[in-house]
Design a protein around this motif. Structure first.
Motif, PDB file in Angstrom:
ATOM      1  N   VAL A 146      -4.523   0.435 -13.410  1.00  0.00           N
ATOM      2  CA  VAL A 146      -3.208  -0.088 -13.034  1.00  0.00           C
ATOM      3  C   VAL A 146      -2.625   0.856 -11.976  1.00  0.00           C
ATOM      4  O   VAL A 146      -2.507   2.064 -12.196  1.00  0.00           O
ATOM      5  CB  VAL A 146      -2.274  -0.177 -14.247  1.00  0.00           C
ATOM      6  CG1 VAL A 146      -0.874  -0.628 -13.822  1.00  0.00           C
ATOM      7  CG2 VAL A 146      -2.847  -1.143 -15.283  1.00  0.00           C
ATOM      8  N   HIS A 147      -2.248   0.291 -10.827  1.00  0.00           N
ATOM      9  CA  HIS A 147      -1.780   1.120  -9.724  1.00  0.00           C
ATOM     10  C   HIS A 147      -0.811   0.335  -8.847  1.00  0.00           C
ATOM     11  O   HIS A 147      -0.620  -0.866  -9.035  1.00  0.00           O
ATOM     12  CB  HIS A 147      -2.965   1.615  -8.894  1.00  0.00           C
ATOM     13  CG  HIS A 147      -3.735   0.500  -8.248  1.00  0.00           C
ATOM     14  ND1 HIS A 147      -4.601  -0.319  -8.944  1.00  0.00           N
ATOM     15  CD2 HIS A 147      -3.763   0.047  -6.967  1.00  0.00           C
ATOM     16  CE1 HIS A 147      -5.135  -1.210  -8.137  1.00  0.00           C
ATOM     17  NE2 HIS A 147      -4.632  -1.013  -6.921  1.00  0.00           N
ATOM     18  N   ARG A 148      -0.222   1.019  -7.886  1.00  0.00           N
ATOM     19  CA  ARG A 148       0.666   0.380  -6.915  1.00  0.00           C
ATOM     20  C   ARG A 148       0.747   1.237  -5.669  1.00  0.00           C
ATOM     21  O   ARG A 148       0.379   2.425  -5.670  1.00  0.00           O
ATOM     22  CB  ARG A 148       2.064   0.175  -7.502  1.00  0.00           C
ATOM     23  CG  ARG A 148       2.858   1.457  -7.671  1.00  0.00           C
ATOM     24  CD  ARG A 148       4.240   1.193  -8.252  1.00  0.00           C
ATOM     25  NE  ARG A 148       5.002   2.434  -8.407  1.00  0.00           N
ATOM     26  CZ  ARG A 148       6.176   2.513  -9.031  1.00  0.00           C
ATOM     27  NH1 ARG A 148       6.726   1.427  -9.559  1.00  0.00           N
ATOM     28  NH2 ARG A 148       6.809   3.672  -9.121  1.00  0.00           N
ATOM     29  N   SER A 149       1.257   0.647  -4.607  1.00  0.00           N
ATOM     30  CA  SER A 149       1.498   1.395  -3.375  1.00  0.00           C
ATOM     31  C   SER A 149       2.777   2.219  -3.527  1.00  0.00           C
ATOM     32  O   SER A 149       3.752   1.746  -4.119  1.00  0.00           O
ATOM     33  CB  SER A 149       1.661   0.441  -2.193  1.00  0.00           C
ATOM     34  OG  SER A 149       0.545  -0.393  -2.045  1.00  0.00           O
ATOM     35  N   PRO A 150       2.794   3.419  -2.971  1.00  0.00           N
ATOM     36  CA  PRO A 150       4.029   4.211  -2.989  1.00  0.00           C
ATOM     37  C   PRO A 150       5.002   3.673  -1.952  1.00  0.00           C
ATOM     38  O   PRO A 150       4.635   2.873  -1.090  1.00  0.00           O
ATOM     39  CB  PRO A 150       3.551   5.614  -2.629  1.00  0.00           C
ATOM     40  CG  PRO A 150       2.392   5.356  -1.719  1.00  0.00           C
ATOM     41  CD  PRO A 150       1.708   4.128  -2.278  1.00  0.00           C
ATOM     42  N   SER A 151       6.226   4.112  -2.035  1.00  0.00           N
ATOM     43  CA  SER A 151       7.219   3.688  -1.043  1.00  0.00           C
ATOM     44  C   SER A 151       6.857   4.262   0.321  1.00  0.00           C
ATOM     45  O   SER A 151       6.250   5.330   0.438  1.00  0.00           O
ATOM     46  CB  SER A 151       8.618   4.159  -1.458  1.00  0.00           C
ATOM     47  OG  SER A 151       8.644   5.573  -1.558  1.00  0.00           O
ATOM     48  N   ALA A 152       7.196   3.528   1.359  1.00  0.00           N
ATOM     49  CA  ALA A 152       6.971   3.969   2.735  1.00  0.00           C
ATOM     50  C   ALA A 152       8.099   3.414   3.593  1.00  0.00           C
ATOM     51  O   ALA A 152       8.764   2.442   3.215  1.00  0.00           O
ATOM     52  CB  ALA A 152       5.616   3.489   3.248  1.00  0.00           C
ATOM     53  N   SER A 153       8.320   4.016   4.739  1.00  0.00           N
ATOM     54  CA  SER A 153       9.403   3.579   5.628  1.00  0.00           C
ATOM     55  C   SER A 153       9.032   3.920   7.054  1.00  0.00           C
ATOM     56  O   SER A 153       7.996   4.550   7.323  1.00  0.00           O
ATOM     57  CB  SER A 153      10.713   4.276   5.251  1.00  0.00           C
ATOM     58  OG  SER A 153      10.610   5.674   5.485  1.00  0.00           O
ATOM     59  N   LEU A 154       9.872   3.534   7.993  1.00  0.00           N
ATOM     60  CA  LEU A 154       9.629   3.852   9.398  1.00  0.00           C
ATOM     61  C   LEU A 154       9.636   5.356   9.626  1.00  0.00           C
ATOM     62  O   LEU A 154       8.973   5.867  10.532  1.00  0.00           O
ATOM     63  CB  LEU A 154      10.682   3.177  10.282  1.00  0.00           C
ATOM     64  CG  LEU A 154      10.616   1.647  10.353  1.00  0.00           C
ATOM     65  CD1 LEU A 154      11.800   1.103  11.146  1.00  0.00           C
ATOM     66  CD2 LEU A 154       9.300   1.188  10.980  1.00  0.00           C
TER      67      LEU A 154
END
Length: 244
Positions: free
Chosen positions: A224-232
């Motif tokens: 079970v996993h997910r992408s971390p937050s990212a931004s410009l």
């Protein structure tokens, strides 16, 4: 997509000191209780690349090669600036993918070293699973691709982050699988995480093999996993390899 189980010979034993096991208080369980409790899967980590072969161990859900990127990070960081919308998705053998990446990636210091490293990972993945071709995705990300906890409906995937935050994942003992995905009912990015659970995270440079729900012995208990937050302002350079 073929999972060559004969490659299990490459890793006949696992150093238990390197396995990050799920929490189960076995001292407080009698044998009858243990017999009824599904065996929880562990995660094995090492600074040696041979650890990736341990993915064939039935009690391992993820194998992580922990490494330092060194000069590779210089090119990765430059790519975030010079090609902030870079997206590459293709399939082929290591020679084909090497040639295509060499042509498409912008020129900068350590470019050749970077392409050779990606080629190395393609070769390792293809060798480990006896593949003639590999599906490769290399993206600069300014948003989370998969922000909710989920499981991949595939046998196994290789993931690595060259720049930015690494993928987040959960131990089996920290998961409520009925609440994953649409089972969460609401758009809660933490759906599926046990209230006493802990979110783990790979580091930039880590190379991880994650079993999915279609691994022959995972019994619907893929990582079970997910992408971390990212931004410009905080982009990622993310690589994934899939079986073809």
């Amino acid at each position: 997509m073929k999972v060559n189980l004969s490659l299990q010979k490459m890793s006949q034993s696992v150093d238990l000191t390197n396995i990050d096991l799920n929490f189960v208080d076995t001292e407080r369980m009698d044998q009858n209780s243990l017999d009824k409790t599904p065996r929880l899967m562990g995660v094995v980590k090492s600074s040696h690349q041979d650890v990736l072969a341990d993915i064939y161990q039935n009690n391992i859900s993820m194998a992580v090669w922990q490494r330092q990127l060194g000069r590779l990070s210089q090119y990765a960081e430059s790519l975030l600036v010079s090609a902030p919308n870079f997206v590459f998705k293709s399939q082929g053998n290591s020679t084909q993918l090497n040639a295509t990446l060499t042509k498409l990636l912008p020129d900068a210091q350590n470019k050749a070293l970077f392409v050779e490293d990606v080629t190395l990972l393609v070769d390792m993945f293809a060798c480990l699973f006896d593949l003639k071709e590999v599906g490769l995705r290399l993206n600069v990300l300014s948003t989370a691709m998969c922000p909710r906890f989920h499981v991949d409906k595939i046998p196994c995937r290789l993931v690595s982050t060259y720049a930015g935050s690494g993928s987040e994942w959960l131990h089996e003992a920290h998961v409520i699988r009925d609440l994953l995905g649409l089972g969460g009912h609401v758009a809660d990015h933490n759906s599926g995480l046990h209230e006493k659970g802990r979110i783990n995270q790979l580091k930039a440079g880590d190379v991880a093999l994650m079993k999915g729900d279609e691994w022959p012995t995972s019994l619907g208990r893929g990582v079970v996993h997910r992408s971390p937050s990212a931004s410009l302002e905080n982009k990622r350079l993310f690589l994934s390899l899939d079986m073809i």
